[in-house]
Design an enzyme around this catalytic site. Structure first.
Site, PDB file in Angstrom:
ATOM      1  N   ASP A  37      42.762  41.854  47.277  1.00  0.00           N
ATOM      2  CA  ASP A  37      42.958  40.424  47.093  1.00  0.00           C
ATOM      3  C   ASP A  37      44.305  39.979  47.676  1.00  0.00           C
ATOM      4  O   ASP A  37      45.351  40.491  47.250  1.00  0.00           O
ATOM      5  CB  ASP A  37      42.913  40.113  45.587  1.00  0.00           C
ATOM      6  CG  ASP A  37      42.590  38.660  45.323  1.00  0.00           C
ATOM      7  OD1 ASP A  37      42.534  37.874  46.283  1.00  0.00           O
ATOM      8  OD2 ASP A  37      42.400  38.302  44.146  1.00  0.00           O
ATOM      9  N   CYS A  77      39.827  32.605  48.046  1.00  0.00           N
ATOM     10  CA  CYS A  77      38.977  33.656  47.470  1.00  0.00           C
ATOM     11  C   CYS A  77      37.513  33.277  47.328  1.00  0.00           C
ATOM     12  O   CYS A  77      36.635  33.973  47.832  1.00  0.00           O
ATOM     13  CB  CYS A  77      39.496  34.047  46.093  1.00  0.00           C
ATOM     14  SG  CYS A  77      41.225  34.460  46.060  1.00  0.00           S
ATOM     15  N   HIS A 138      34.739  36.023  40.919  1.00  0.00           N
ATOM     16  CA  HIS A 138      35.214  34.684  41.329  1.00  0.00           C
ATOM     17  C   HIS A 138      34.131  33.803  41.949  1.00  0.00           C
ATOM     18  O   HIS A 138      34.425  32.970  42.808  1.00  0.00           O
ATOM     19  CB  HIS A 138      36.423  34.788  42.282  1.00  0.00           C
ATOM     20  CG  HIS A 138      37.407  33.672  42.082  1.00  0.00           C
ATOM     21  ND1 HIS A 138      38.572  33.553  42.784  1.00  0.00           N
ATOM     22  CD2 HIS A 138      37.365  32.589  41.254  1.00  0.00           C
ATOM     23  CE1 HIS A 138      39.222  32.482  42.409  1.00  0.00           C
ATOM     24  NE2 HIS A 138      38.508  31.870  41.481  1.00  0.00           N
ATOM     25  N   GLN A 341      41.556  37.357  52.338  1.00  0.00           N
ATOM     26  CA  GLN A 341      42.246  36.421  53.227  1.00  0.00           C
ATOM     27  C   GLN A 341      43.666  36.924  53.430  1.00  0.00           C
ATOM     28  O   GLN A 341      44.010  37.970  52.893  1.00  0.00           O
ATOM     29  CB  GLN A 341      42.274  35.001  52.643  1.00  0.00           C
ATOM     30  CG  GLN A 341      43.043  34.857  51.346  1.00  0.00           C
ATOM     31  CD  GLN A 341      42.151  34.719  50.141  1.00  0.00           C
ATOM     32  OE1 GLN A 341      41.060  34.173  50.243  1.00  0.00           O
ATOM     33  NE2 GLN A 341      42.587  35.216  49.010  1.00  0.00           N
TER      34      GLN A 341
END
Ligand code: NAG
Length: 576
Positions: A37, A77, A138, A341
């Site tokens: 992440d 995300c 998420h 990302q």
């Protein structure tokens, strides 16, 4: 031939057929897909970092293929993960919106990945794979009641889930602040102003107010302030929830040793399913804020707790690879590692490094979307190779689907392209001529790699307004937004050639680039064709879907007990 001989022959043929089918079954590779992440491409040794130590990830790159032009389909995300799982631009599944926030902020929101979307896990499960998600999701939880779990990973093909439906937030670690910025989220401040003005006007005699009314207003202000403050205090209990399948394990979860526990879950899953085939998606909570690392990793890096967290992720990757080795599954497992990302620059010391690339998470500058991409499959894809062609995190969808023995759905647009030809050198060029970059629902930029040239053109139709102006961050709002107040529009678009200028330092002009107008025109046409292919769907990130809904709140005890539960992992769990 005698009838008995014929029978024997037929039997033999049948046997051959059966063993062939069985062989095919056994040939289906396992998948271990790992997503870190907010990890920056410049944080890994194999992508040029000299001070962070990531030997296990570097080893993967040595034994496999390293993608240097690997692009996340979104710079936040929720949409990036939706695209990864479905192989489609997030706008197609409604995982974009027109408001400022572009991700889910509450477990008790009603938006999520719609059940009619098809993920690679769903297809793999149909193909006989055992599937698991360990870590962050998420992509929503429930729709109408708190236990309907209509967006739960199990709906999307994951037989086993150990992790968190939302994300790791600063609020999840005591003393690390909050992402819910009080000055923006306290509407009662406005109300307070109104009342204060009314009282002042009353006192100076301009506004005659009856006594009762004044008291009523004061009570209202106190009540609203109290409730809001209480709500903000409750956020860790509401949002930081650890699940096993449909049951709550910990609320709020403790970050202490969480990566170790997840690593053990991942290794246990591989152990249980070593007969295969299996698909394991390890979705790390690190290295997103609140930053954490287990005791064994604290203080091990030169880059504070952020670097320590990267070290821990690398250790975890090593543990999972060791499990594959031990069970002799190395050769038969396709391993993938990426980040959802770019690094989050606005986090300052708690954010990572995007190397030579400009800006970071929440922007479509390269720093926001150019991510690590490593694939290893010994014997099947060459080792130690680097591929510079544009690829996307959406490409994993068709790649996994085809290798699992299925074909990609024909009833919908799939934007990802099977990577295998590129990985196995049957082809030198990626299938992506164009890639489109969205900021929430707004088409932000387009990338074009023409077939006959080495240029990679990138045109921006708008760019985020940075603050402070001399930097490439949006410090004042913590992330960059896409709505008109926060961006500058460009017509003609800002054009770069990433081949000559990977850092997007100097935009081209018709004077410096003779092909300027032609390139811009080709890209415009591609954008229009792409936009015609996008069918309108319900936005899952609308205000109504993003807001906190008390009746959707997962809560393992009663509200008066603050929805708290701490159980050790082994104990039986209860779900309220
Ligand atoms: C390595 O990563 C750290 C942490 O993100 C960063 O501060 C540093 O500049 C990077 N070093 C190099 C050489 O890229």
């Amino acid at each position: 031939m005698k009838p008995s001989q014929l029978l024997l022959l037929l039997l033999l043929l049948l046997l051959l057929e059966v063993s062939y089918v069985l062989l095919q079954e056994n040939n289906k590779p396992n998948f271990v897909l790992m997503m870190v992440d907010d990890l920056g491409i410049g944080d890994l040794g194999c992508y040029g970092n000299k001070t962070l130590r990531t030997p296990n990830i570097d080893q993967l790159a040595l034994e496999g293929v390293k993608l240097t032009h690997h692009i996340a389909a979104a710079s936040l995300c929720t949409p990036s993960r939706a695209a990864f799982l479905t192989g489609r631009y997030p706008i197609r599944s409604g995982l974009t919106g027109t408001l400022r926030p572009g991700v889910f902020f509450f477990n008790a929101a009603s938006g999520g990945l719609p059940s009619k979307e098809v993920t690679f896990a769903k297809i793999a499960r149909q193909q006989g794979y055992e599937t698991a998600l360990i870590g962050k999701w998420h992509l929503g939880l429930s729709c109408e009641s708190r236990d309907d779990h209509c967006h739960h990973p199990s709906i999307h093909g994951f037989n086993y889930f150990f992790g968190i439906p939302l994300t790791n937030l600063r609020d999840c670690q005591p003393g690390h602040g909050t992402v819910f910025q009080l000055h923006k989220y306290l509407p009662c401040w406005t109300l307070g102003m109104v009342v204060a003005t009314a009282v002042a006007l009353h006192l100076i005699g301009v506004l005659p107010l009856r006594r009762g009314m004044l008291q009523g207003l004061l009570v209202l202000v106190v009540a609203v302030t109290g409730l809001t403050a209480g709500f903000i205090r409750m956020i860790p209990y509401f949002n930081c929830v650890l699940f096993r399948d449909h049951s709550i394990v910990e609320q709020p979860f403790s970050l202490e040793n969480l990566t170790r526990r997840m690593t053990r879950e991942a290794v246990d899953f591989i152990d249980r399913n070593s007969a295969g085939p299996f698909l394991l998606f390890v979705s790390f909570l690190q290295v997103h804020t609140a930053m954490f690392a287990s005791a064994a990793f604290r203080g091990t890096s030169r880059h504070g707790i952020y670097g320590d967290a990267v070290h821990e992720v690398d250790w975890s990757v090593g543990q999972i690879m060791q499990a594959l080795e031990r069970l002799e599954l190395r050769e038969n497992t396709l391993v993938y590692l990426t980040s959802d990302q770019g690094a989050h620059q606005e986090e300052g010391l708690h954010g990572g490094w995007n190397g030579i690339y400009k800006a970071g998470k929440s922007t479509n500058w390269e720093g926001g979307i150019r991510v690590p991409g490593i694939l290893r499959w010994p014997g099947k894809i060459p080792s130690g190779r680097q591929i510079d062609e544009p690829t996307s995190n959406m490409d994993l969808f068709p790649t996994v689907v085809q290798l699992s023995g299925a074909s990609v759905p024909q009833d919908r647009e799939i934007d990802g392209r099977d990577l295998l030809d590129l990985l196995q050198r049957r082809q030198d060029r990626a299938h992506h001529e164009f890639l489109f970059h969205y900021c929430n629902s707004y088409l932000n930029a387009v990338r074009w790699k023409p077939q006959n040239s080495s240029s990679v053109w990138k045109a921006f139709y708008f760019t985020p307004n940075f603050f402070p102006k001399d930097q490439t961050t949006c410090f004042h709002t913590h992330v960059c937004f896409c709505t008109p107040e926060y961006v500058t529009y460009h017509d003609p678009p800002l054009l770069y050639d990433l081949w000559r200028d990977p850092s997007e330092a100097v935009p081209l002009s018709p004077d410096t680039e003779p092909a300027f107008h032609t390139v811009v025109a080709v890209m415009k046409e591609a954008v229009e064709a792409h936009q015609r292919s996008v069918k309108p769907v319900e936005s899952q990130l609308s205000a109504a879907h993003l807001m906190w809904k008390p009746w959707l709140q997962p809560c393992c005890s009663t509200l008066t007990q603050l929805c708290q539960c701490h159980r050790n992992q082994e104990a039986s769990t209860q779900h309220g």
